[in-house]
Design a protein around this motif. Sequence first.
Motif, short mmCIF file in Angstrom:
data_model
loop_
_atom_site.label_atom_id
_atom_site.label_comp_id
_atom_site.label_asym_id
_atom_site.label_seq_id
_atom_site.Cartn_x
_atom_site.Cartn_y
_atom_site.Cartn_z
N LYS A 37 11.79 2.89 -116.67
CA LYS A 37 11.69 2.83 -118.13
C LYS A 37 12.45 4.00 -118.74
CE LYS A 37 8.41 2.53 -121.96
NZ LYS A 37 6.96 2.47 -122.35
N PHE A 38 12.28 5.18 -118.14
CA PHE A 38 13.06 6.34 -118.60
C PHE A 38 14.55 6.10 -118.42
CE2 PHE A 38 15.52 9.84 -116.77
CZ PHE A 38 15.77 10.56 -117.92
N GLU A 39 14.96 5.65 -117.23
CA GLU A 39 16.38 5.47 -116.95
C GLU A 39 17.02 4.50 -117.93
OE1 GLU A 39 17.86 7.41 -115.06
OE2 GLU A 39 16.57 8.01 -113.41
N SER A 40 16.26 3.50 -118.37
CA SER A 40 16.81 2.52 -119.31
C SER A 40 17.15 3.17 -120.65
CB SER A 40 15.83 1.37 -119.53
OG SER A 40 14.68 1.79 -120.24
N THR A 41 16.47 4.27 -120.99
CA THR A 41 16.75 4.94 -122.27
C THR A 41 18.07 5.68 -122.26
OG1 THR A 41 15.63 7.04 -121.72
CG2 THR A 41 14.27 5.26 -122.62
N ILE A 42 18.60 5.99 -121.05
CA ILE A 42 19.91 6.66 -120.98
C ILE A 42 20.96 5.77 -120.34
CG2 ILE A 42 18.93 9.00 -121.02
CD1 ILE A 42 19.34 9.13 -117.98
N GLY A 43 20.62 4.50 -120.12
CA GLY A 43 21.62 3.54 -119.67
C GLY A 43 21.93 3.56 -118.20
N ILE A 44 20.95 3.93 -117.37
CA ILE A 44 21.16 4.01 -115.92
C ILE A 44 20.21 3.06 -115.20
CG2 ILE A 44 20.78 5.53 -113.92
CD1 ILE A 44 22.04 7.78 -115.46
N SER A 45 20.72 2.41 -114.16
CA SER A 45 19.87 1.50 -113.38
C SER A 45 19.85 1.85 -111.90
CB SER A 45 20.36 0.06 -113.53
OG SER A 45 21.70 -0.07 -113.06
N LYS A 46 20.69 2.79 -111.46
CA LYS A 46 20.77 3.17 -110.05
C LYS A 46 20.28 4.61 -109.89
CE LYS A 46 24.76 0.15 -109.30
NZ LYS A 46 24.11 -0.81 -108.39
N ILE A 47 19.40 4.83 -108.91
CA ILE A 47 18.74 6.13 -108.80
C ILE A 47 18.76 6.65 -107.38
CG2 ILE A 47 17.25 5.70 -110.78
CD1 ILE A 47 15.00 5.01 -108.79
N VAL A 48 18.67 7.97 -107.27
CA VAL A 48 18.45 8.63 -105.99
C VAL A 48 17.10 9.34 -106.07
CG1 VAL A 48 19.29 10.33 -104.33
CG2 VAL A 48 20.93 8.96 -105.65
N LEU A 49 16.15 8.86 -105.29
CA LEU A 49 14.82 9.45 -105.24
C LEU A 49 14.84 10.62 -104.27
CD1 LEU A 49 13.04 6.04 -104.94
CD2 LEU A 49 12.59 7.65 -106.80
N VAL A 50 14.42 11.78 -104.77
CA VAL A 50 14.43 12.99 -103.96
C VAL A 50 12.98 13.43 -103.69
CG1 VAL A 50 15.15 15.42 -103.87
CG2 VAL A 50 16.66 13.70 -104.89
N GLN A 51 12.70 13.78 -102.46
CA GLN A 51 11.36 14.17 -102.08
C GLN A 51 10.91 15.43 -102.82
OE1 GLN A 51 8.93 12.95 -100.61
NE2 GLN A 51 7.85 14.32 -99.22
N PRO A 52 9.79 15.37 -103.57
CA PRO A 52 9.27 16.58 -104.22
C PRO A 52 8.66 17.52 -103.18
CG PRO A 52 8.33 14.56 -105.18
CD PRO A 52 8.98 14.19 -103.89
N SER A 53 8.80 18.81 -103.40
CA SER A 53 8.30 19.79 -102.43
C SER A 53 6.79 19.70 -102.26
CB SER A 53 8.69 21.20 -102.88
OG SER A 53 10.08 21.34 -102.93
N ILE A 54 6.07 19.23 -103.26
CA ILE A 54 4.61 19.19 -103.19
C ILE A 54 4.09 18.28 -102.09
CG2 ILE A 54 4.15 19.84 -105.58
CD1 ILE A 54 3.88 16.81 -106.18
N TYR A 55 4.91 17.32 -101.64
CA TYR A 55 4.48 16.41 -100.59
C TYR A 55 4.94 16.85 -99.20
CZ TYR A 55 3.21 13.13 -104.32
OH TYR A 55 2.65 12.54 -105.42
N GLY A 56 5.64 17.95 -99.11
CA GLY A 56 6.09 18.42 -97.81
C GLY A 56 6.95 17.37 -97.12
N ASP A 57 6.62 17.06 -95.87
CA ASP A 57 7.38 16.08 -95.11
C ASP A 57 6.73 14.70 -95.10
OD1 ASP A 57 9.17 18.09 -94.49
OD2 ASP A 57 8.18 18.58 -92.59
N ASP A 58 5.69 14.50 -95.92
CA ASP A 58 5.09 13.17 -96.07
C ASP A 58 5.84 12.44 -97.17
OD1 ASP A 58 3.60 10.90 -96.61
OD2 ASP A 58 1.66 11.90 -96.43
N ASN A 59 6.71 11.53 -96.77
CA ASN A 59 7.60 10.84 -97.71
C ASN A 59 7.05 9.50 -98.20
OD1 ASN A 59 10.24 12.56 -97.47
ND2 ASN A 59 9.59 12.22 -95.36
N SER A 60 5.76 9.27 -98.03
CA SER A 60 5.17 7.96 -98.33
C SER A 60 5.43 7.51 -99.76
CB SER A 60 3.66 7.99 -98.06
OG SER A 60 3.38 8.34 -96.73
#
Length: 278
Positions: A37-60
């Motif tokens: 929904k956020f990406e649609s406000t700036i005209g983007i549909s393709k994303i790269v999801l980056v692991q947040p540090s808060i989850y450590g190595d649990d990428n679930s």
Amino acid sequence: MPAGAWDCHMHVTSPEYPLAADAAYVPSLHNLQHAMKFESTIGISKIVLVQPSIYGDDNSCLLHALKAIGPGDGRGVVGIDPDTIDMSTLQAWHKLGVRGVRLNLKSTDVKITEESLKDLLKRYADVIRPLGWVLELFIGMESIPILESVAGSLGVRIVIAHCGAPQLPSVDDKMCPLDPYKLHGFQSLVNLLRDGNTWIKFSAAYRFDPNPEMRGIEAIARELLKKAGSRVVFASDWPHTRFDGLDVRPFVERCMEWTDAAGLTEEVFSLNAQELWK
């Protein structure tokens, strides 16, 4: 926004996923639906999801979102322990769209020496090299001269997050215009980008530039576009963790101003990302 534009660094979070023992904050709910929904406000549909540090190595959390969006419109950058991860797991993630691993050397305040950095990066590079993955680094600009000395021996592509995390002068004593070459590490950053195997993300300027007009980051951005425009990609850093409520649209607009002036808007928002994330 050019057709096929990518947001090369954003996160999904949810309180339902377990936090790492050293997590610096408890996340709010920012799922894939919210993200798109956020990406649609700036005209983007393709994303790269980056692991947040808060989850450590649990990428679930990341992997569930990546599976939902699919490899046609999504890529992932995960967290791993290079000493314990197995290749079959990496190959399964590759099929989902994972194309890199993240190493956070900035938020953790790790003391970096040439020897320790070379050893650490080699361990990660050896694991991801067979898959052709990217090694993403959140590293302070003051440490990039050390990175320059070891990057060439790794045999993997590198992407540097968040404009290189520069230490900018305060608003009161900021030079106008800022000479980025007076920032320790900037010349090394330019050298790495011009060497061709390193990219940089225009992202998270608000984390380093207190000037509402982003004059410090602007000087850096314009010079990087001039010297190595084919190695720059755009990223929103949504949902701007620990900067809740931030309106990123002014930064997006400034990025488009800088890239328009350089004649590189399609490259920075689309073509460079396609090359980086394959």
